[in-house]
Design a protein around this motif. Structure first.
Motif, PDB file in Angstrom:
ATOM      1  N   CYS A  87      -9.359  -1.449  20.102  1.00 21.02           N
ATOM      2  CA  CYS A  87      -7.933  -1.459  19.819  1.00 21.02           C
ATOM      3  C   CYS A  87      -7.515  -2.858  19.378  1.00 21.02           C
ATOM      4  CB  CYS A  87      -7.137  -1.046  21.042  1.00 21.02           C
ATOM      5  SG  CYS A  87      -5.402  -0.837  20.618  1.00 21.02           S
ATOM      6  N   ASP A  88      -6.603  -2.903  18.395  1.00 20.58           N
ATOM      7  CA  ASP A  88      -6.130  -4.214  17.960  1.00 20.58           C
ATOM      8  C   ASP A  88      -4.801  -4.592  18.625  1.00 20.58           C
ATOM      9  OD1 ASP A  88      -4.409  -2.624  16.534  1.00 20.58           O
ATOM     10  OD2 ASP A  88      -5.171  -3.177  14.551  1.00 20.58           O
ATOM     11  N   VAL A  89      -4.488  -3.884  19.715  1.00 24.51           N
ATOM     12  CA  VAL A  89      -3.349  -4.269  20.560  1.00 24.51           C
ATOM     13  C   VAL A  89      -3.931  -4.504  21.959  1.00 24.51           C
ATOM     14  CG1 VAL A  89      -1.153  -3.523  21.562  1.00 24.51           C
ATOM     15  CG2 VAL A  89      -1.750  -2.847  19.222  1.00 24.51           C
TER      16      VAL A  89
ATOM     17  N   GLY B 200      -9.247  -1.621   5.375  1.00 19.20           N
ATOM     18  CA  GLY B 200      -8.132  -1.538   6.320  1.00 19.20           C
ATOM     19  C   GLY B 200      -8.577  -1.836   7.746  1.00 19.20           C
ATOM     20  N   ALA B 201      -7.747  -1.398   8.691  1.00 22.18           N
ATOM     21  CA  ALA B 201      -7.962  -1.711  10.108  1.00 22.18           C
ATOM     22  C   ALA B 201      -9.308  -1.199  10.621  1.00 22.18           C
ATOM     23  CB  ALA B 201      -6.825  -1.108  10.935  1.00 22.18           C
ATOM     24  N   SER B 202      -9.748  -0.034  10.119  1.00 19.00           N
ATOM     25  CA  SER B 202     -11.033   0.513  10.574  1.00 19.00           C
ATOM     26  C   SER B 202     -12.192  -0.263   9.943  1.00 19.00           C
ATOM     27  CB  SER B 202     -11.155   1.999  10.211  1.00 19.00           C
ATOM     28  OG  SER B 202     -10.089   2.740  10.758  1.00 19.00           O
ATOM     29  N   ALA B 203     -12.134  -0.437   8.614  1.00 17.73           N
ATOM     30  CA  ALA B 203     -13.247  -1.096   7.902  1.00 17.73           C
ATOM     31  C   ALA B 203     -13.508  -2.497   8.442  1.00 17.73           C
ATOM     32  CB  ALA B 203     -12.960  -1.138   6.403  1.00 17.73           C
TER      33      ALA B 203
ATOM     34  N   ARG C 120      -9.671  -2.595  -2.635  1.00 16.04           N
ATOM     35  CA  ARG C 120      -8.585  -2.385  -3.605  1.00 16.04           C
ATOM     36  C   ARG C 120      -7.507  -3.451  -3.410  1.00 16.04           C
ATOM     37  NH1 ARG C 120      -6.186   3.593  -4.137  1.00 16.04           N
ATOM     38  NH2 ARG C 120      -5.119   3.053  -2.206  1.00 16.04           N
ATOM     39  N   THR C 121      -7.130  -3.635  -2.140  1.00 15.72           N
ATOM     40  CA  THR C 121      -6.110  -4.648  -1.822  1.00 15.72           C
ATOM     41  C   THR C 121      -6.603  -5.435  -0.608  1.00 15.72           C
ATOM     42  OG1 THR C 121      -4.519  -2.885  -2.334  1.00 15.72           O
ATOM     43  CG2 THR C 121      -3.632  -4.939  -1.434  1.00 15.72           C
ATOM     44  N   PRO C 122      -6.627  -6.767  -0.675  1.00 15.74           N
ATOM     45  CA  PRO C 122      -7.092  -7.490   0.517  1.00 15.74           C
ATOM     46  C   PRO C 122      -6.060  -7.405   1.644  1.00 15.74           C
ATOM     47  CG  PRO C 122      -6.362  -9.031  -1.187  1.00 15.74           C
ATOM     48  CD  PRO C 122      -6.271  -7.662  -1.789  1.00 15.74           C
TER      49      PRO C 122
ATOM     50  N   CYS D 142       3.549  -6.852   5.299  1.00 19.50           N
ATOM     51  CA  CYS D 142       3.929  -5.732   4.427  1.00 19.50           C
ATOM     52  C   CYS D 142       2.989  -4.545   4.680  1.00 19.50           C
ATOM     53  CB  CYS D 142       3.852  -6.188   2.979  1.00 19.50           C
ATOM     54  SG  CYS D 142       4.443  -4.955   1.822  1.00 19.50           S
ATOM     55  N   LYS D 143       1.689  -4.853   4.790  1.00 17.82           N
ATOM     56  CA  LYS D 143       0.718  -3.881   5.299  1.00 17.82           C
ATOM     57  C   LYS D 143       0.403  -4.288   6.729  1.00 17.82           C
ATOM     58  CE  LYS D 143      -1.795  -2.923   1.024  1.00 17.82           C
ATOM     59  NZ  LYS D 143      -2.195  -1.524   1.145  1.00 17.82           N
ATOM     60  N   ARG D 144      -0.277  -3.441   7.465  1.00 19.12           N
ATOM     61  CA  ARG D 144      -0.601  -3.773   8.850  1.00 19.12           C
ATOM     62  C   ARG D 144      -1.322  -5.125   8.921  1.00 19.12           C
ATOM     63  NH1 ARG D 144      -0.858  -0.893  13.639  1.00 19.12           N
ATOM     64  NH2 ARG D 144      -2.373  -1.610  15.166  1.00 19.12           N
TER      65      ARG D 144
HETATM   66  P1  NAP Z   1      -5.910   2.026   6.207  1.00 21.55           P
HETATM   67  O1  NAP Z   1      -5.422   0.870   6.963  1.00 21.55           O
HETATM   68  O2  NAP Z   1      -4.939   2.955   5.565  1.00 21.55           O
HETATM   69  O3  NAP Z   1      -6.890   1.437   5.107  1.00 21.55           O
HETATM   70  C1  NAP Z   1      -7.427   2.226   4.114  1.00 21.55           C
HETATM   71  C2  NAP Z   1      -8.165   1.346   3.150  1.00 21.55           C
HETATM   72  O4  NAP Z   1      -8.752   2.166   2.176  1.00 21.55           O
HETATM   73  C3  NAP Z   1      -7.253   0.370   2.417  1.00 21.55           C
HETATM   74  O5  NAP Z   1      -7.938  -0.807   2.205  1.00 21.55           O
HETATM   75  C4  NAP Z   1      -6.974   1.092   1.114  1.00 21.55           C
HETATM   76  O6  NAP Z   1      -6.651   0.261   0.049  1.00 21.55           O
HETATM   77  C5  NAP Z   1      -8.313   1.763   0.886  1.00 21.55           C
HETATM   78  N1  NAP Z   1      -8.216   2.950   0.065  1.00 21.55           N
HETATM   79  C6  NAP Z   1      -7.544   4.086   0.350  1.00 21.55           C
HETATM   80  N2  NAP Z   1      -7.697   4.975  -0.635  1.00 21.55           N
HETATM   81  C7  NAP Z   1      -8.479   4.383  -1.564  1.00 21.55           C
HETATM   82  C8  NAP Z   1      -8.985   4.801  -2.819  1.00 21.55           C
HETATM   83  N3  NAP Z   1      -8.690   5.995  -3.312  1.00 21.55           N
HETATM   84  N4  NAP Z   1      -9.756   3.934  -3.512  1.00 21.55           N
HETATM   85  C9  NAP Z   1     -10.030   2.705  -3.013  1.00 21.55           C
HETATM   86  N5  NAP Z   1      -9.584   2.253  -1.827  1.00 21.55           N
HETATM   87  C10 NAP Z   1      -8.814   3.100  -1.123  1.00 21.55           C
HETATM   88  O7  NAP Z   1      -6.887   2.947   7.069  1.00 21.55           O
HETATM   89  P2  NAP Z   1      -7.640   2.592   8.399  1.00 21.55           P
HETATM   90  O8  NAP Z   1      -8.337   1.307   8.259  1.00 21.55           O
HETATM   91  O9  NAP Z   1      -8.456   3.754   8.812  1.00 21.55           O
HETATM   92  O10 NAP Z   1      -6.473   2.381   9.416  1.00 21.55           O
HETATM   93  C11 NAP Z   1      -5.386   3.305   9.448  1.00 21.55           C
HETATM   94  C12 NAP Z   1      -4.486   2.990  10.578  1.00 21.55           C
HETATM   95  O11 NAP Z   1      -5.150   3.372  11.767  1.00 21.55           O
HETATM   96  C13 NAP Z   1      -4.151   1.545  10.772  1.00 21.55           C
HETATM   97  O12 NAP Z   1      -3.116   1.073   9.983  1.00 21.55           O
HETATM   98  C14 NAP Z   1      -3.786   1.529  12.224  1.00 21.55           C
HETATM   99  O13 NAP Z   1      -2.469   1.967  12.405  1.00 21.55           O
HETATM  100  C15 NAP Z   1      -4.766   2.531  12.789  1.00 21.55           C
HETATM  101  N6  NAP Z   1      -5.940   1.838  13.310  1.00 21.55           N
HETATM  102  C16 NAP Z   1      -5.735   1.146  14.445  1.00 21.55           C
HETATM  103  C17 NAP Z   1      -6.777   0.477  14.975  1.00 21.55           C
HETATM  104  C18 NAP Z   1      -6.526  -0.255  16.235  1.00 21.55           C
HETATM  105  O14 NAP Z   1      -7.320  -1.082  16.577  1.00 21.55           O
HETATM  106  N7  NAP Z   1      -5.439   0.000  16.962  1.00 21.55           N
HETATM  107  C19 NAP Z   1      -8.027   0.469  14.388  1.00 21.55           C
HETATM  108  C20 NAP Z   1      -8.201   1.200  13.233  1.00 21.55           C
HETATM  109  C21 NAP Z   1      -7.154   1.873  12.697  1.00 21.55           C
HETATM  110  P3  NAP Z   1      -5.131  -0.134  -0.272  1.00 21.55           P
HETATM  111  O15 NAP Z   1      -4.766  -1.147   0.761  1.00 21.55           O
HETATM  112  O16 NAP Z   1      -5.157  -0.647  -1.642  1.00 21.55           O
HETATM  113  O17 NAP Z   1      -4.320   1.125  -0.137  1.00 21.55           O
END
Ligand code: NAP
Length: 507
Positions: free
Chosen positions: A73-75, A199-202, A221-223, A306-308
């Motif tokens: 968790c990131d909290v 994103g947060a998972s990667a 796609r976006t840092p 702006c993003k998480r």
């Molecule tokens: P995310 O933050 O939505 O990140 C998705 C990533 O995939 C972004 O870098 C996005 O780029 C990229 N992407 C999406 N569609 C794409 C496409 N068609 N082509 C190329 N790149 C693409 O997803 P996530 O990392 O799974 O996290 C989601 C949410 O889960 C977080 O915001 C958070 O709320 C939660 N989470 C929480 C924790 C925690 O520790 N509490 C951990 C993991 C996840 P763009 O930025 O350009 O859209």
């Protein structure tokens, strides 16, 4: 409504047309923080006539489903946990996924929730029946339930999202999976791996892959903005202290809450303040990334927040290693054994991992929840999800959404928001019982006014003015449909009492 007071579930079960019909007062969907938190509070209030439908074979929601390497968790855990079930044993400030999942299993056991849970019962349809004023539920395996009140604890981030714009994915011959569906039998040692998304998972699993894989191609796609993670092990002394004097843990929790809450000033009140935080994040990049080309690639061009805002101490060090390439030209196509970017460069890979997030703007799929007049919730939400206080929706009587629209957070713990909503729903149920209410439905005007005020606040917040494109904003309308644009205590204050005057009530 007549909420029965038995201490055990006394569900009436009959067999009709070979489908089991279970009649109970309340059904909760899901056993993540939202579903379990609601169930604990129902029991505490002496309301025992409820079931919880759970699609999987165990409890845990997102913390059961996400188990990729490095998942944590990131909290801070002392805040990212129930106020009524504080855990003195957290091993770290930011505990890993197995520990959080074990914590949720413990909550379910300690509060005797398992007899209420119908495991392997994925909700296939919920339909409001106007003749009986009941929600008729059908699970994927054909079981049926008739309930007076439906409470969704389905969460906003449970439906994996895959890229729709990359040709050739179907023809890829290597391993391919989403971070939420991690295939642990795949051994990355010596493999060439493409990761899509940053994103947060990667940012949590990439450093783990980097240690084992021969090569990691990270398609960005976006840092993201990544801050240092103030993580550390919780000492034995602290464990003992929290156990012996529980108020010390409550103080610790309150300190974390205050620290995180202060950030709302930058996020929602004066986004210019975010520039100060950005300085710390820039230093974090510069500390680990010495190559100027890579540094440029990793430095976002939008305002932090702006993003998480992500936190990690091992992401940048991993990206600086020779076996990682950050690729920013976009993907043109995927072939049987390779990924081709927009410049035509082709790179052979053994696996593709999607770190591409979730369908957050439309968290509930179409064809699942039907309200008055058979209206699909998604049709009612054509311009994006919207609810009254993030919890109730006009046209959908006796339905409560925990983690509904605009209840997400960019700056603090979702568990705090969940507990605020649980208190509101519980008060609603108490009032229903006291007044003999059969049906309550939020007035469309109350919902419209609430959302007009919310959107007015949201347009000035960092998520709208920070110069980025994010899933916080609805893809069609650009409206913030996911985040609460204010302090969490303001949300709690607004939900402190069930405000019957905002509802049409039928006794
Ligand atoms: P995310 O933050 O939505 O990140 C998705 C990533 O995939 C972004 O870098 C996005 O780029 C990229 N992407 C999406 N569609 C794409 C496409 N068609 N082509 C190329 N790149 C693409 O997803 P996530 O990392 O799974 O996290 C989601 C949410 O889960 C977080 O915001 C958070 O709320 C939660 N989470 C929480 C924790 C925690 O520790 N509490 C951990 C993991 C996840 P763009 O930025 O350009 O859209």
């Amino acid at each position: 409504m007549h909420l029965s007071e038995e201490t055990v579930v006394q569900a009436k079960q009959t067999t009709a047309s070979e489908v089991l019909v279970e009649q109970v007062d309340i059904a909760i969907i899901g056993t993540g923080f939202a579903g379990l938190g609601m169930a604990v509070k129902l029991k505490e209030a002496g309301i025992a006539n409820f079931v919880i439908l759970e699609k999987a074979g165990d409890v845990g929601g997102t913390w059961r489903d996400n188990h990729y390497p490095g998942c944590a968790c990131d909290v801070q855990s002392h805040l990212y946990s129930f106020s009524f079930a504080q855990n003195p044993n957290w091993s770290r400030m930011f505990s890993p996924q197995p520990e959080i999942w074990a914590y949720l299993r413990g909550v379910a056991d300690q509060h005797g929730l398992r007899p209420h849970i119908r495991f392997n019962n994925e909700l296939a349809e919920a339909r409001w029946d106007e003749a009986t004023s009941l929600w008729q539920l059908r699970s994927a395996d054909g079981r049926r339930y008739a309930v007076r009140v439906l409470i969704s604890g389905m969460g906003g981030l449970s439906r994996a999202s895959f890229p729709k714009d990359i040709p050739g994915l179907d023809g890829f011959k290597g391993r391919m999976f989403h971070s939420q569906q991690w295939e642990h039998d795949f051994d990355f040692a010596g493999k060439r791996v493409a990761v899509i998304g940053t994103g947060a998972s990667a940012i949590q699993f990439v450093p783990q892959l980097q240690k084992k894989a021969a090569r990691v191609d990270l398609y960005q796609r976006t840092p993201p903005w990544v801050m240092p993670k103030p993580d550390r092990a919780i000492s034995g002394f602290e464990h003992q202290l929290f156990k012996a004097l529980p108020f010390t843990q409550s103080l610790f929790r309150a300190g974390i809450y205050a620290m995180l809450e202060a950030r709302v000033l930058g996020f929602a009140v004066n986004p210019k303040l975010m520039k100060l935080i950005e300085t710390v994040a820039r230093k974090h990049i510069n500390k680990y990334i010495k190559d100027p080309v890579l540094r440029r690639k990793l430095t976002p061009d939008y305002t932090i927040g702006c993003k998480r805002v992500l936190v990690s101490n091992d992401y940048y060090p991993a990206l600086a290693q020779a076996n990682v390439d950050v690729l920013t030209d976009g993907i043109r196509e995927v072939r049987a054994h390779s990924v081709v970017d927009q410049t035509g460069a082709e790179r052979e890979v053994d696996a593709i991992i999607f770190g591409t997030g979730f369908a957050a703007a439309d968290p509930i799929p179409t064809g699942l929840i039907f309200g008055k007049g058979g209206t699909d919730l998604l049709d009612a939400w054509k311009d994006g999800p919207e609810a009254y206080k993030g919890t109730t929706v006009a046209g959908f009587p006796n339905l409560f959404l925990i983690v509904g629209p605009n209840t997400g957070l960019g700056h603090s713990s979702m568990v705090y928001m969940i507990e605020s909503q649980v208190a509101y729903v519980l008060d609603a149920l108490r009032q229903m019982k006291a007044r003999g209410t059969r049906v309550l439905e939020v007035k469309p005007q109350a919902q419209a006014e609430f959302n007009a005020a919310l959107q007015k606040k949201a347009v000035g917040a960092i998520w709208s003015v920070g110069g980025c494109k994010s899933w916080y904003l609805h893809p069609k309308t650009g409206k913030n449909v996911t985040l609460w644009p204010g302090a969490t205590w303001q949300f709690r204050r607004q939900l402190a009492r069930f405000d019957a005057q905002a509802y049409q009530i039928e006794s």
